[in-house]
Design a protein around this motif. Structure first.
Motif, PDB file in Angstrom:
ATOM      1  N   PHE A  61       0.818  -1.215   0.000  1.00  0.00           N
ATOM      2  CA  PHE A  61       0.000   0.000   0.000  1.00  0.00           C
ATOM      3  C   PHE A  61       0.852   1.264   0.000  1.00  0.00           C
ATOM      4  N   LEU A  62       2.018   1.205   0.596  1.00  0.00           N
ATOM      5  CA  LEU A  62       2.932   2.341   0.529  1.00  0.00           C
ATOM      6  C   LEU A  62       3.374   2.553  -0.918  1.00  0.00           C
ATOM      7  N   THR A  63       3.714   1.462  -1.600  1.00  0.00           N
ATOM      8  CA  THR A  63       4.089   1.552  -3.013  1.00  0.00           C
ATOM      9  C   THR A  63       2.919   2.059  -3.843  1.00  0.00           C
ATOM     10  N   ALA A  64       1.730   1.534  -3.602  1.00  0.00           N
ATOM     11  CA  ALA A  64       0.555   1.980  -4.355  1.00  0.00           C
ATOM     12  C   ALA A  64       0.318   3.474  -4.142  1.00  0.00           C
ATOM     13  N   PHE A  65       0.472   3.922  -2.917  1.00  0.00           N
ATOM     14  CA  PHE A  65       0.289   5.354  -2.639  1.00  0.00           C
ATOM     15  C   PHE A  65       1.309   6.178  -3.413  1.00  0.00           C
ATOM     16  N   ARG A  66       2.563   5.735  -3.385  1.00  0.00           N
ATOM     17  CA  ARG A  66       3.620   6.463  -4.108  1.00  0.00           C
ATOM     18  C   ARG A  66       3.387   6.467  -5.616  1.00  0.00           C
ATOM     19  N   LEU A  67       2.817   5.372  -6.139  1.00  0.00           N
ATOM     20  CA  LEU A  67       2.639   5.238  -7.589  1.00  0.00           C
ATOM     21  C   LEU A  67       1.216   5.559  -8.047  1.00  0.00           C
ATOM     22  N   ARG A  68       0.394   6.091  -7.175  1.00  0.00           N
ATOM     23  CA  ARG A  68      -1.022   6.286  -7.507  1.00  0.00           C
ATOM     24  C   ARG A  68      -1.220   7.164  -8.734  1.00  0.00           C
ATOM     25  N   ARG A  69      -0.302   8.038  -9.024  1.00  0.00           N
ATOM     26  CA  ARG A  69      -0.396   8.886 -10.212  1.00  0.00           C
ATOM     27  C   ARG A  69      -0.312   8.042 -11.498  1.00  0.00           C
ATOM     28  N   ARG A  70       0.319   6.893 -11.409  1.00  0.00           N
ATOM     29  CA  ARG A  70       0.492   6.023 -12.584  1.00  0.00           C
ATOM     30  C   ARG A  70      -0.698   5.086 -12.822  1.00  0.00           C
ATOM     31  N   PHE A  71      -1.624   5.007 -11.856  1.00  0.00           N
ATOM     32  CA  PHE A  71      -2.768   4.104 -12.039  1.00  0.00           C
ATOM     33  C   PHE A  71      -3.557   4.530 -13.266  1.00  0.00           C
ATOM     34  N   ASP A  72      -3.868   3.558 -14.124  1.00  0.00           N
ATOM     35  CA  ASP A  72      -4.614   3.805 -15.355  1.00  0.00           C
ATOM     36  C   ASP A  72      -5.824   2.872 -15.374  1.00  0.00           C
ATOM     37  N   ALA A  73      -6.993   3.450 -15.142  1.00  0.00           N
ATOM     38  CA  ALA A  73      -8.224   2.657 -15.064  1.00  0.00           C
ATOM     39  C   ALA A  73      -8.515   1.926 -16.368  1.00  0.00           C
ATOM     40  N   SER A  74      -7.987   2.392 -17.484  1.00  0.00           N
ATOM     41  CA  SER A  74      -8.244   1.709 -18.756  1.00  0.00           C
ATOM     42  C   SER A  74      -7.482   0.394 -18.854  1.00  0.00           C
ATOM     43  N   ARG A  75      -6.512   0.178 -17.983  1.00  0.00           N
ATOM     44  CA  ARG A  75      -5.718  -1.048 -18.012  1.00  0.00           C
ATOM     45  C   ARG A  75      -6.206  -2.092 -17.031  1.00  0.00           C
ATOM     46  N   GLY A  76      -7.163  -1.750 -16.169  1.00  0.00           N
ATOM     47  CA  GLY A  76      -7.678  -2.726 -15.214  1.00  0.00           C
ATOM     48  C   GLY A  76      -8.196  -2.038 -13.971  1.00  0.00           C
ATOM     49  N   THR A  77      -8.662  -2.853 -13.048  1.00  0.00           N
ATOM     50  CA  THR A  77      -9.253  -2.351 -11.813  1.00  0.00           C
ATOM     51  C   THR A  77      -8.171  -2.003 -10.785  1.00  0.00           C
ATOM     52  N   VAL A  78      -8.553  -1.253  -9.791  1.00  0.00           N
ATOM     53  CA  VAL A  78      -7.637  -0.946  -8.695  1.00  0.00           C
ATOM     54  C   VAL A  78      -7.245  -2.245  -7.991  1.00  0.00           C
ATOM     55  N   ARG A  79      -8.190  -3.148  -7.832  1.00  0.00           N
ATOM     56  CA  ARG A  79      -7.902  -4.438  -7.187  1.00  0.00           C
ATOM     57  C   ARG A  79      -6.803  -5.177  -7.940  1.00  0.00           C
ATOM     58  N   ALA A  80      -6.914  -5.270  -9.260  1.00  0.00           N
ATOM     59  CA  ALA A  80      -5.893  -5.949 -10.057  1.00  0.00           C
ATOM     60  C   ALA A  80      -4.558  -5.222  -9.963  1.00  0.00           C
ATOM     61  N   TRP A  81      -4.591  -3.887  -9.980  1.00  0.00           N
ATOM     62  CA  TRP A  81      -3.383  -3.079  -9.849  1.00  0.00           C
ATOM     63  C   TRP A  81      -2.678  -3.389  -8.522  1.00  0.00           C
ATOM     64  N   LEU A  82      -3.449  -3.479  -7.444  1.00  0.00           N
ATOM     65  CA  LEU A  82      -2.867  -3.803  -6.138  1.00  0.00           C
ATOM     66  C   LEU A  82      -2.262  -5.208  -6.130  1.00  0.00           C
ATOM     67  N   TYR A  83      -2.941  -6.152  -6.773  1.00  0.00           N
ATOM     68  CA  TYR A  83      -2.381  -7.507  -6.851  1.00  0.00           C
ATOM     69  C   TYR A  83      -1.104  -7.524  -7.679  1.00  0.00           C
ATOM     70  N   GLY A  84      -1.013  -6.676  -8.681  1.00  0.00           N
ATOM     71  CA  GLY A  84       0.231  -6.564  -9.441  1.00  0.00           C
ATOM     72  C   GLY A  84       1.372  -6.069  -8.564  1.00  0.00           C
ATOM     73  N   ILE A  85       1.081  -5.072  -7.748  1.00  0.00           N
ATOM     74  CA  ILE A  85       2.095  -4.524  -6.847  1.00  0.00           C
ATOM     75  C   ILE A  85       2.497  -5.562  -5.801  1.00  0.00           C
ATOM     76  N   VAL A  86       1.511  -6.229  -5.202  1.00  0.00           N
ATOM     77  CA  VAL A  86       1.845  -7.210  -4.171  1.00  0.00           C
ATOM     78  C   VAL A  86       2.615  -8.384  -4.771  1.00  0.00           C
ATOM     79  N   THR A  87       2.318  -8.739  -6.010  1.00  0.00           N
ATOM     80  CA  THR A  87       3.063  -9.816  -6.670  1.00  0.00           C
ATOM     81  C   THR A  87       4.528  -9.439  -6.791  1.00  0.00           C
ATOM     82  N   ASN A  88       4.799  -8.180  -7.115  1.00  0.00           N
ATOM     83  CA  ASN A  88       6.194  -7.740  -7.190  1.00  0.00           C
ATOM     84  C   ASN A  88       6.876  -7.824  -5.829  1.00  0.00           C
TER      85      ASN A  88
END
Length: 198
Positions: free
Chosen positions: A58-85
């Motif tokens: 969540f710290l990473t997601a907060f730092r990268l929140r400007r890069r979130f692109d809703a056209s590429r997927g949901t916030v949930r999927a985005w968070l799972y991408g970050i946690v996978t890393n």
């Protein structure tokens, strides 16, 4: 797992966007998904690591929140991408745990180390044979299987989380099915996911 409705997806994206000018707004996203992400990490790495990895996610997601692109997927999927890393940073340790669990077995007498290893994977859901086989899978195949089995993600969400094509998710699951054929739990997990993915 509770499915995320389209309305919630829209609200999630809006909350992330609004957090750019009102950082406290990101707390809504944290409140909505922290427990789910924490459970996923706990099942992958154990509860001790889950506290740190989920918080770092969540710290990473907060730092990268400007890069979130809703056209590429949901916030949930985005968070799972970050946690996978973040989980990948534990990759070697995870593989060692799967191999140790395979050697120790779940049916033998318990000792302190074997108990700790068993806690690192969800022993109720992943049996000895599966744990050993997971350690032998290529990382990409293992990530897809575990996002489906432990995270409850659909093909589309796994594709978005890992940044891979939708068809690659199916291909990797088919490859896992061939490699792990006959092991308890694998066919059931993949069949359940395919039914829910429709």
């Amino acid at each position: 797992m509770t499915a995320v409705s389209p309305r919630t997806d829209y609200d999630d994206a809006s909350d992330v966007a609004r957090s750019l000018t009102d950082p406290d707004r990101f707390g809504v996203v944290f409140d909505r998904y922290f427990s789910e992400i924490h459970r996923y990490v706990a099942r992958r790495l154990g509860t001790d690591a889950a506290d740190d990895v989920a918080a770092e996610t969540f710290l990473t997601a907060f730092r990268l929140r400007r890069r979130f692109d809703a056209s590429r997927g949901t916030v949930r999927a985005w968070l799972y991408g970050i946690v996978t890393n973040h989980v990948s940073a534990y990759h070697r340790q995870e593989v060692r745990a799967y191999r140790a669990l395979e050697r120790a077995g779940l049916d033998g007498p318990a000792d302190g180390h074997a108990d700790r290893v068993a806690e690192r994977v969800d022993a109720g859901a992943i049996r000895r044979e599966l744990a050993g086989a997971l350690g032998e899978l290529p990382r990409g195949d293992r990530e897809v299987l575990l996002l489906v089995a432990l995270g409850g993600l659909s093909h589309a969400d796994v594709a978005a989380a890992l940044g891979i094509p939708y068809g690659t998710v199916g291909s990797r699951l088919n490859r896992v099915r061939r490699k792990l054929r006959g092991l308890p739990g694998v066919a059931r997990v993949i069949e359940r996911e395919e039914r829910s993915d429709g």
